[in-house]
Scaffold this motif. Structure first.
Motif, short mmCIF file in Angstrom:
data_model
loop_
_atom_site.label_atom_id
_atom_site.label_comp_id
_atom_site.label_asym_id
_atom_site.label_seq_id
_atom_site.Cartn_x
_atom_site.Cartn_y
_atom_site.Cartn_z
N GLY A 137 0.82 -1.21 0.00
CA GLY A 137 0.00 0.00 0.00
C GLY A 137 0.84 1.25 0.00
N ASN A 138 0.48 2.21 -0.86
CA ASN A 138 1.15 3.51 -0.92
C ASN A 138 2.67 3.38 -0.98
OD1 ASN A 138 -1.23 4.95 -0.96
ND2 ASN A 138 -1.31 5.18 1.26
N ASN A 139 3.11 2.54 -1.89
CA ASN A 139 4.54 2.37 -2.16
C ASN A 139 5.32 1.83 -0.97
OD1 ASN A 139 5.69 2.67 -4.73
ND2 ASN A 139 7.13 4.19 -3.95
N GLY A 341 4.31 11.64 -6.00
CA GLY A 341 4.78 10.28 -5.90
C GLY A 341 4.14 9.37 -6.93
N PRO A 342 4.56 8.12 -7.00
CA PRO A 342 4.09 7.19 -8.04
C PRO A 342 2.63 6.80 -7.91
CG PRO A 342 5.45 6.04 -6.43
CD PRO A 342 5.57 7.50 -6.12
N THR A 343 1.98 7.10 -6.77
CA THR A 343 0.56 6.78 -6.61
C THR A 343 -0.33 8.00 -6.79
OG1 THR A 343 0.68 7.07 -4.21
CG2 THR A 343 1.08 4.86 -5.06
N SER A 349 8.77 12.98 -6.43
CA SER A 349 9.09 12.07 -5.34
C SER A 349 7.93 11.97 -4.36
CB SER A 349 10.36 12.54 -4.62
OG SER A 349 11.47 12.53 -5.49
N MET A 350 7.96 10.94 -3.53
CA MET A 350 6.85 10.64 -2.64
C MET A 350 6.56 11.81 -1.71
SD MET A 350 4.91 7.97 -2.37
CE MET A 350 3.67 7.26 -1.31
N GLN A 461 10.17 5.37 -12.84
CA GLN A 461 9.63 5.42 -11.48
C GLN A 461 8.79 4.18 -11.23
OE1 GLN A 461 6.74 8.55 -10.54
NE2 GLN A 461 7.82 8.92 -8.61
N PHE A 462 8.99 3.57 -10.07
CA PHE A 462 8.25 2.37 -9.69
C PHE A 462 7.23 2.70 -8.62
CE2 PHE A 462 7.76 -1.24 -6.75
CZ PHE A 462 7.28 -2.20 -7.62
N GLY A 463 6.03 2.12 -8.75
CA GLY A 463 4.97 2.35 -7.77
C GLY A 463 4.25 1.08 -7.44
N ALA A 464 3.84 0.94 -6.18
CA ALA A 464 3.09 -0.23 -5.73
C ALA A 464 2.03 0.23 -4.75
CB ALA A 464 4.02 -1.26 -5.08
#
Length: 469
Positions: A137-139, A341-343, A349-350, A461-464
């Protein structure tokens, strides 16, 4: 639909796909298809008795609400459909490991020629169950250990202890859940918890010790939640280099708040939807039930999804929020909004945009963010019909802003400030859907509209996570 057993009154044919069996397994009688359908759908039957076998600690009055519709069935097809629906309701209670349905002709002195008995054969969960899983969740990722006592008092109550250890957050808590008999969506829950989180973008460490009570209930097509929460918050510096603005926020505070959430969700999936929409509105009022934090907080989320040609999906989303302090005391860094950020706004950046002090991001009291996305299958469709369908090509355009407002000014001045210095980005990448748990994104981002003090992630950029703009 699970296992359904049925014995016919006369030679009654059954449709395999509807019952979980195949047509080849059934010896069809020597009659034409048209009369078969007529016998199935038009022959009147009466459900005389419904039995539930296998009950231990579960109270029968709880299950009466879930199976009541079976008695209203008028023909065999209707009996099967209502029995299946009742089975789903029983499984939804979270107290049975397995539920099977047996439909048989009525027997005994009072049996009618067209009478049926329906039996639900249930297997209850053990008194205590444990679980181990990972969450995204949220990177950030976390390991979750759980201990659950289902059906504590025999009416679908649940007592749960959960410990979570993550890359940025560690928590443990005890919760009690109680649904209303006959209306599972209407329920109450009480939680006691402790959460410790690290927020490197603000050089901040926060520890929350709290208790909350929630009431959830449906209204028309919406899901409503009323919540009271009391939290003892402890803020501290994550590093010696923390700015004076963060050090000034350090210390203890008490927050007591009332909140309301409304959700309308028609999406076919919450992770990577192909159609449907989402509307989520949340309000929080703090200070009127005690504590030393006083504010009114409003935020919303809108998402629309539309399937297009060539198995592509167009998705549009909009977020927004406003934090209004009550009284002369300023808002806390723990209550403000964060963006980037990625989300959310990809290419940054986050949570690293907006008001900041000496490199520490302090959050804002107003924000908006919008996104337009096009999801398409992978080029040349490798792995079509299998593993390849979990991947999607992703084209995106994001924009948004985060700032503090002078509440002595009018709405026009607020809108003008939110429209100034808009950050935006665009790019493309690959999306991987991890079932209904989370999704991963690997994007090439080009940030635009960068303001002084913003931290960017120009390039890959990687996001999860679960919730994406």
């Amino acid at each position: 639909m699970g296992t359904v057993h049925a014995r016919s009154l006369d030679p009654l044919p059954m449709h395999g796909p509807e019952l979980g069996v195949q047509a080849d397994d059934i010896d069809a009688p020597e009659i034409e298809q048209e009369p078969k359908q007529e016998v199935l759908e038009n022959k009147d039957v009466v459900v005389q008795r419904v039995h539930i076998d296998g009950l231990g600690r579960t109270k029968e009055d709880l299950l009466t609400y879930e199976i009541a519709e079976v008695f209203r069935a008028k023909n065999l097809i209707d009996v099967m459909r209502r029995s299946h629906e009742a089975r789903q309701k029983l499984l939804r209670l979270g107290i049975f490991r397995k539920v099977e349905v047996v439909i048989d002709t009525s027997r005994g002195e009072d049996a009618l020629p067209n009478g049926l008995d329906v039996t639900f054969e249930v297997t209850e969960l053990r008194r205590m169950t444990g679980s181990y899983n990972t969450m995204v969740g949220n990177n950030e990722g976390s390991m979750v250990l759980g201990l659950k006592l289902p059906n504590v008092f025999g009416r679908a109550e649940k007592l749960t202890f959960q410990f979570s250890y993550g890359t940025k957050e560690t928590s443990y808590g005890l919760s009690f859940f109680k649904p209303q008999p006959g209306n599972f969506e209407r329920n109450i829950s009480v939680n006691v918890y402790k959460v410790t989180g690290q927020f490197p973008w603000s050089s901040l460490r926060e520890t929350d010790r709290g208790v909350s009570a929630e009431l959830s209930f449906p209204v028309w097509k919406t899901n409503q939640t009323l919540k009271w929460e009391g939290v003892w918050r402890e803020l501290g510096c994550l590093a010696r280099t923390a700015s004076f603005a963060v050090r000034e926020e350090s210390g203890h505070s008490l927050k007591s708040s009332l909140s309301h959430a409304m959700v309308i969700d028609t999406r076919n999936s919450s992770i990577l939807p192909r159609r449907g929409g989402l509307l989520k509105i949340h309000q929080e009022l703090a200070g009127y039930t005690g504590g030393d934090a006083s504010f009114l907080k409003e935020d919303f989320e809108i998402q629309l999804n539309k399937s297009l040609f060539w198995d592509s999906v167009l998705s549009a989303s909009l977020w927004g929020g406003l934090l209004l302090p009550i009284g002369e005391k300023p808002t806390s860094i723990a209550d403000r909004f964060y963006l980037g950020g990625p989300t959310s706004i990809r290419g940054f950046s986050m949570y690293s945009m907006g008001p900041q002090s000496e490199g520490d991001y302090l959050g804002g009291e107003a924000y908006w963010a919008g996104g337009l996305h096009l999801y398409t299958p992978l080029p040349f469709r490798p792995g079509r019909g299998g593993f390849g369908d979990l991947f999607r090509t992703h084209f995106f355009l994001n924009a948004g802003n985060l700032c503090n407002l002078n509440y002595g000014e009018g709405p026009n001045a607020h809108l003008k400030k939110l429209a100034e210095c808009i950050r935006w980005s665009y790019g493309l990448g690959i999306v991987l859907r991890l079932g209904n748990i989370a999704r991963l994104e690997l994007n090439y981002c080009i940030p635009m509209g960068v303001q002084s003090g913003d931290r960017i992630c120009d390039g890959v950029q990687f996001g999860a996570g679960i919730r994406f703009l």
